[in-house]
Design a protein around this motif. Structure first.
Motif, PDB file in Angstrom:
ATOM      1  N   TYR A 150       0.716  -1.264  -0.183  1.00 48.97           N
ATOM      2  CA  TYR A 150      -0.136   0.218   0.117  1.00 48.97           C
ATOM      3  C   TYR A 150       0.791   1.071   0.025  1.00 48.97           C
ATOM      4  N   LEU A 151       1.447   1.249   0.422  1.00 42.64           N
ATOM      5  CA  LEU A 151       2.966   2.301   1.018  1.00 42.64           C
ATOM      6  C   LEU A 151       3.551   2.792  -0.477  1.00 42.64           C
ATOM      7  N   THR A 152       4.174   1.998  -1.067  1.00 51.88           N
ATOM      8  CA  THR A 152       4.864   1.882  -2.229  1.00 51.88           C
ATOM      9  C   THR A 152       4.217   2.185  -3.597  1.00 51.88           C
ATOM     10  N   GLU A 153       2.632   1.235  -3.266  1.00 51.48           N
ATOM     11  CA  GLU A 153       1.785   1.371  -4.561  1.00 51.48           C
ATOM     12  C   GLU A 153       1.018   2.704  -4.510  1.00 51.48           C
ATOM     13  N   GLN A 154      -0.068   2.286  -3.574  1.00 50.25           N
ATOM     14  CA  GLN A 154      -1.003   3.657  -3.803  1.00 50.25           C
ATOM     15  C   GLN A 154      -0.844   4.672  -2.988  1.00 50.25           C
ATOM     16  N   HIS A 155       0.277   5.029  -2.022  1.00 47.12           N
ATOM     17  CA  HIS A 155       1.069   6.363  -1.270  1.00 47.12           C
ATOM     18  C   HIS A 155       1.957   6.958  -1.869  1.00 47.12           C
ATOM     19  N   VAL A 156       3.226   6.557  -1.519  1.00 50.10           N
ATOM     20  CA  VAL A 156       4.601   6.999  -2.350  1.00 50.10           C
ATOM     21  C   VAL A 156       3.866   7.233  -4.248  1.00 50.10           C
ATOM     22  N   LYS A 157       3.521   6.420  -4.234  1.00 48.12           N
ATOM     23  CA  LYS A 157       3.386   5.432  -5.266  1.00 48.12           C
ATOM     24  C   LYS A 157       4.509   5.511  -6.300  1.00 48.12           C
ATOM     25  N   GLY A 158       5.779   4.668  -5.861  1.00 53.95           N
ATOM     26  CA  GLY A 158       7.238   4.470  -6.538  1.00 53.95           C
ATOM     27  C   GLY A 158       7.769   4.105  -5.221  1.00 53.95           C
ATOM     28  N   PRO A 159       9.463   3.735  -5.422  1.00 54.46           N
ATOM     29  CA  PRO A 159       9.977   3.187  -4.349  1.00 54.46           C
ATOM     30  C   PRO A 159      10.098   3.952  -3.076  1.00 54.46           C
ATOM     31  N   VAL A 160       9.940   3.495  -1.552  1.00 58.59           N
ATOM     32  CA  VAL A 160      10.336   4.531  -0.685  1.00 58.59           C
ATOM     33  C   VAL A 160      11.136   3.402  -0.435  1.00 58.59           C
ATOM     34  N   ILE A 161      11.700   3.837   1.064  1.00 59.10           N
ATOM     35  CA  ILE A 161      12.570   3.644   1.748  1.00 59.10           C
ATOM     36  C   ILE A 161      12.270   3.740   3.253  1.00 59.10           C
ATOM     37  N   LEU A 162      11.286   3.160   3.916  1.00 62.64           N
ATOM     38  CA  LEU A 162      11.223   3.473   5.435  1.00 62.64           C
ATOM     39  C   LEU A 162      12.151   3.272   6.703  1.00 62.64           C
ATOM     40  N   THR A 163      12.417   4.064   7.039  1.00 60.58           N
ATOM     41  CA  THR A 163      13.431   3.928   8.070  1.00 60.58           C
ATOM     42  C   THR A 163      13.005   4.425   9.407  1.00 60.58           C
ATOM     43  N   ASP A 164      13.849   3.780  10.808  1.00 63.73           N
ATOM     44  CA  ASP A 164      13.497   3.898  12.339  1.00 63.73           C
ATOM     45  C   ASP A 164      12.683   3.543  12.657  1.00 63.73           C
ATOM     46  N   TYR A 165      12.746   2.291  11.978  1.00 64.71           N
ATOM     47  CA  TYR A 165      11.660   1.005  13.272  1.00 64.71           C
ATOM     48  C   TYR A 165      11.770   0.810  14.484  1.00 64.71           C
ATOM     49  N   PRO A 166      11.161  -0.116  15.745  1.00 61.88           N
ATOM     50  CA  PRO A 166      11.198   0.236  17.206  1.00 61.88           C
ATOM     51  C   PRO A 166      12.102  -0.876  17.462  1.00 61.88           C
TER      52      PRO A 166
END
Lengths: 470, 470
Positions: free
Chosen positions: A348-364
Motif C-alpha cells: 500500500y505504501l509504495t503502490e498507493q501512497h508514494v506511487k514509487g520506491p520508498v525507503i522506510l527507516t527508524d523501526y521500533p
C-alpha cells in the motif's frame, strides 16, 4: 578469449542474427526448435543455441544429400551443425536467415519421449524437468537475466571499491536467531539412531554442532572493519517449512557492508545499486525483457523504468504507521506502532501512497535484531527497508551498533550470550567505527525484474520442503 | 556510485596516496598502524583503511587541541577521522602525506588487550584471530588479490558469453563418488540418538538423505546443453579428514562447461583463463603483488609472468609416463602406465622437463570418472590436467561422454545405478552434443598467485577438521 585464441570455428546465433552478419559464410551449432517443410522444395528450421532468445531460421534445400533421410525428420530438441551463408531475411522479425549448404545431425530427440514438444507446459510441470527447462524460451530468458543481474552486482561493487568476501557456509554459531537452520554432520545417522544417545560431538567433523549459514553479515562485518568496503554473495539457507511462491530453503544473497557508512550512506548505496542492476537488465537483456513484458507480466518494463527514473522516497516507520492507520484501505492484519509491517502494508505504501520506491527507516527496536544501531530516542533503531511497487520489501539493512555498551545491553535484552559473540564484540572493543550494510535476495530481484510469479522458477534447481531432486 | 550520489565526504587512502592528490583538502577515515612522536612538536601517524596495502602518513602538529590528550595516546588499531591538506611528501616511498588540521578518535584499541601489536605473529597464531587478521598487511593483501581473481573470473566468462549458473549446494545425489560428503538434516540429533532407530527420513526436511555438493559439474552440464556456455562459481565441500596445507572442508570452485567444445577447445579455454587471471593480478594488484614477491615468496612475480608469456606445452599421459620412467629423478611413489600421477611427478614434468606450464591429456580410463569421454583406443579418456611450476596440477577437466551407450557402459563398470542418473542420461537421450569443461579451486589459485604456503590463510574463515569457529 585472448587474441592468441583462434576464432571459434562456429558463430553464435546472437551474432548470426545481426543485420551486419548478412553475407557471411558460417557454421551454426544448436538445437532445433521447429521445422516447417515448404512445398517449394525446402524446409525452414528454427535453431536456438542459448546465446539469445531468438532463433536463427535456416533454409535447407531439398538438394541436400540428407534432405529426405535427416532434414525432414528433424524435430524439437535435435542437435545440429549447419553450414551455409547468412542472408538478409525477407521474413518479419528477423534480420538474417541462413541458406544451408550442409546440415549434420549430432543427436536426435525422439518426439515420442522428448518432453519438450511444441505443446505448452505449465511452469509446475516444467519443475519436474528442471534439467530440461532451460531449453525453453522462458527459462532461457530467466537464466540470461539472472546472469546479467549477477554480473551487475559484481561490477557495481567492484567499481565502488567493495571487495568480494566469501563468508563461511558452515558455521558453529546457531545464535543469530534468524529462523530454522540446517544441521551439517558427518555422523552416521543410522548408527546414531541405534546408539541410544547421547550424541558424541567429539566424533563429528567439526567437534561440535554445526549448521548452514543464514546470513554472512556478522562475518562480513569483521572484514568491513578491516578493509573498509566488502560484500558477500553466496548461498544462504532457511530450514523453514514454507511452501510458498516466495520462499526457498536455499537461495543466494548479496550483503554489502561498509565501514564509516551511516544510514544515509547505506540508503544511497541501496538506491544506486538497484538502479544500476535494473538499468543493466534493460540495456543488456532488451530482447529477453521484451519477452517478459509481453508474455509473463504486462507492464514489467514500465515498472522497472519507473524505479530507475525516480529518486526513492523516504519515510520513517512512525510516519508510515500514521499513513496506514488513517487510510481507507482494508488490511487483513491490523497495524499500530510497534507491529511489524506485512506485505499488504508495504505494498500500500509504495503502490498507493508514494506511487514509487520508498525507503522506510527508524523501526521500533523491539521488532529488529540486536545488531541494529539504537537511535537517540532509545525506542527505534537505524534500520531501513526498501519497498518497491509490485512486491513490497526488496532490500533490508541497517546501520550497525558500534558502541560496545549499547550492544551488550541489547544482547542481554535479547537473551544472547556474550561469550558466543566474543569475536563480534571484539570489533567494538578495538577501533570500533560506524558501519552499515544491507541484504538483497538474488531470487527476489530476479523475480522482480522478470515478473516471474514463483521463486522456484528463477533458480536453476529449487530446494524446498521435500524437494532436493537433481 | 552513479552521478546522482553526492561525492562521499571522505577520500580513500588509495586515492589520497596518489601524486596528483597533493594540494587537496580532504578527510581520511581509517585505522592507526603506528605512531611516532617527533621532537619537533608533531607526530607522524600511519593510517590504513584497507583500500590499499600502503598507509597514508599524517603529520599531526602539537597545536591540535587534543594533541596531548588523544593524538599522543594513539596506538595500533585505533580508528580515526582526520582532516587536513595533502602535500607532496619529502619522505621516501610515499608520494603524499597529510598535514592535519583536525583529528577525531572514533574508537580506541587498548594496547594491553589488542592482539595485533607491532610484534609479528605467526600465521598459525593469526588463525585464532581470523576476525582480526584482515587488519594485517598480509591478509589485507591476500583479500584484495582474492577479490581481483574473483572479478577476473566473472569478467572473463562474461566477456566470452558464459552464463553464471548457480548449481545447488544441497543435493540428494550421493552418487558422484568424489570423496566423503557432509550430511544435511533437520532431524533433532539428540532425539534421534535416543530413538533406537531406524531413521525416519520422511520427517527430514527433504524427505530423503541429503548432502552438501562436491561439484556442480553434472548440474552444470544440464545448463550447458541448453544455453551453450555456462560456469558455476560457488562453495564446494569435502568431508575428508585431511589436515594438510592444501585441503579445506569448504572451498570455492569455478567450473565452466561449454556445449560443442572438444578437448582442444577446453584446453585453450583453460590457458586463456589462467593467463587472464594472472595478468589482471599483475596489472591491478601491483602493490600487493610486490609485497608477496618480497615477503612471502621470492620469485612469485617471475613465476606468474612466465606462465603468462609462454604458450602452454602439451603431452599425453603416456608420453609423460615415459619421461618419468626414463628420467633420473628419485620419486617417493613409483610410476608406470595406469597409475595416477602424484604431485612429485607433476612437478617434475612442469618444473624440470617442460620448464613451464604443460597440459597432460589422454589419461587411462580406469583412473578417471565415468563421465569423461572414451577415446578411440578404448583405453584412455579425453581428460586434461593443467600443471604449473611451483604447485603441479591447478586445473582438471575433460571432454564429457556424449554417447548414451558408451556412457551407460562406463556407469555399469563403475557400479553406478542408471536410475540415479536418469536426468543426466536424458541430456544424451535428447539432442546430445559434444561438450567439455574444467574445474579450478579458487583457493589453490589464490595460493599460487600470492605464494601463501597454507590454504587456510587464503580464505576468510577456513573450515577444517575440528574447526568451524567464527
Amino acid at each position: 578469449m585472448t587474441s592468441e585464441r583462434k576464432q571459434a570455428e562456429w558463430m553464435r546465433i546472437v551474432d548470426a542474427r545481426k543485420e551486419e552478419s548478412a553475407g557471411v559464410d558460417c557454421e551454426i551449432r544448436g538445437w532445433v526448435r521447429t521445422r516447417r517443410d515448404s512445398k517449394g522444395g525446402f524446409s525452414f528450421v528454427e535453431i536456438n543455441d542459448g546465446s539469445c532468445l531468438g532463433n536463427l531460421q535456416i533454409v535447407a534445400p531439398a538438394e541436400l544429400d540428407n534432405y529426405a533421410d535427416e532434414v525432414q525428420k528433424l524435430t524439437a530438441g535435435c542437435s545440429v551443425v549447419v553450414q551455409g551463408k547468412l542472408e538478409t531475411s525477407p521474413a518479419k522479425g528477423q534480420a538474417t536467415e541462413l541458406q544451408v549448404t550442409s546440415l549434420r545431425v549430432l543427436g536426435w530427440a525422439d518426439p515420442d519421449t522428448y518432453p519438450l514438444q511444441k505443446k505448452r507446459h505449465s511452469f509446475e510441470k516444467l519443475r519436474e524437468w528442471a534439467h530440461l527447462r532451460p531449453r525453453t524460451n522462458t527459462f532461457g530468458a530467466v537464466m540470461r537475466v539472472r546472469n546479467q543481474i549477477c554480473q551487475s552486482i559484481h561490477d557495481f561493487f567492484h567499481e565502488n571499491g567493495f571487495l568480494y568476501t566469501q563468508t563461511p557456509i558452515i558455521t558453529a554459531s546457531d545464535c543469530e536467531g534468524a529462523g530454522e537452520m540446517f544441521r551439517v554432520t558427518t555422523l552416521d545417522l543410522d548408527r546414531l539412531a541405534k546408539s541410544g544417545g547421547p550424541v558424541k560431538y567429539d566424533y563429528d567433523f567439526f567437534g561440535k554442532p554445526s549448521y548452514l549459514t543464514v546470513s554472512g553479515q556478522l562475518n562480513g562485518e569483521t572484514f568491513a572493519t578491516a578493509l573498509g568496503r566488502i560484500y558477500t554473495f553466496g548461498p544462504t539457507f532457511r530450514a523453514e517449512n514454507s511452501n510458498t511462491s516466495r520462499h526457498l530453503a536455499e537461495f543466494w544473497m548479496v550483503e554489502p557492508e561498509a565501514a564509516f557508512f551511516d544510514l544515509a550512506d547505506d540508503m544511497q548505496l541501496a538506491e544506486d545499486f538497484l538502479k544500476r542492476i535494473f538499468t543493466d537488465c534493460l540495456n543488456h537483456c532488451a530482447e529477453d525483457m521484451a519477452f517478459f513484458n509481453e508474455r509473463i507480466q504486462k507492464g514489467v518494463l514500465e515498472q522497472i523504468q519507473s524505479v530507475i527514473e525516480r529518486p526513492f522516497g523516504h519515510m520513517t516507520y512512525t510516519e508510515a504507521v500514521e499513513v496506514l492507520e488513517n487510510c481507507n484501505a482494508k488490511f487483513e492484519y491490523p497495524v499500530s506502532w510497534g507491529t511489524d509491517l506485512q506485505a499488504e502494508h508495504e505494498r500500500y505504501l509504495t503502490e498507493q501512497h508514494v506511487k514509487g520506491p520508498v525507503i522506510l527507516t527508524d523501526y521500533p527496536a523491539e521488532i529488529k535484531p540486536f545488531y541494529m544501531r539504537v537511535s537517540d530516542d532509545r525506542k527505534t533503531v537505524a534500520a531501513m527497508d526498501v519497498l518497491v511497487p509490485g512486491v513490497g520489501e526488496i532490500i533490508g539493512g541497517s546501520q550497525r551498533e558500534e558502541r560496545l555498551d549499547v550492544l551488550t545491553n541489547r544482547m542481554a535484552e535479547a537473551g544472547l550470550n556474550e561469550e558466543d559473540y566474543w569475536w563480534y564484540l571484539d570489533l567494538r572493543r578495538f577501533g570500533t567505527v560506524p558501519h552499515a550494510g544491507f541484504g538483497l535476495g538474488l531470487e527476489r530481484a530476479v523475480q522482480y525484474v522478470t515478473g516471474m510469479g514463483n521463486i522456484r522458477d528463477v533458480i536453476p534447481f529449487p530446494r524446498t520442503p521435500g524437494n532436493a531432486e537433481f
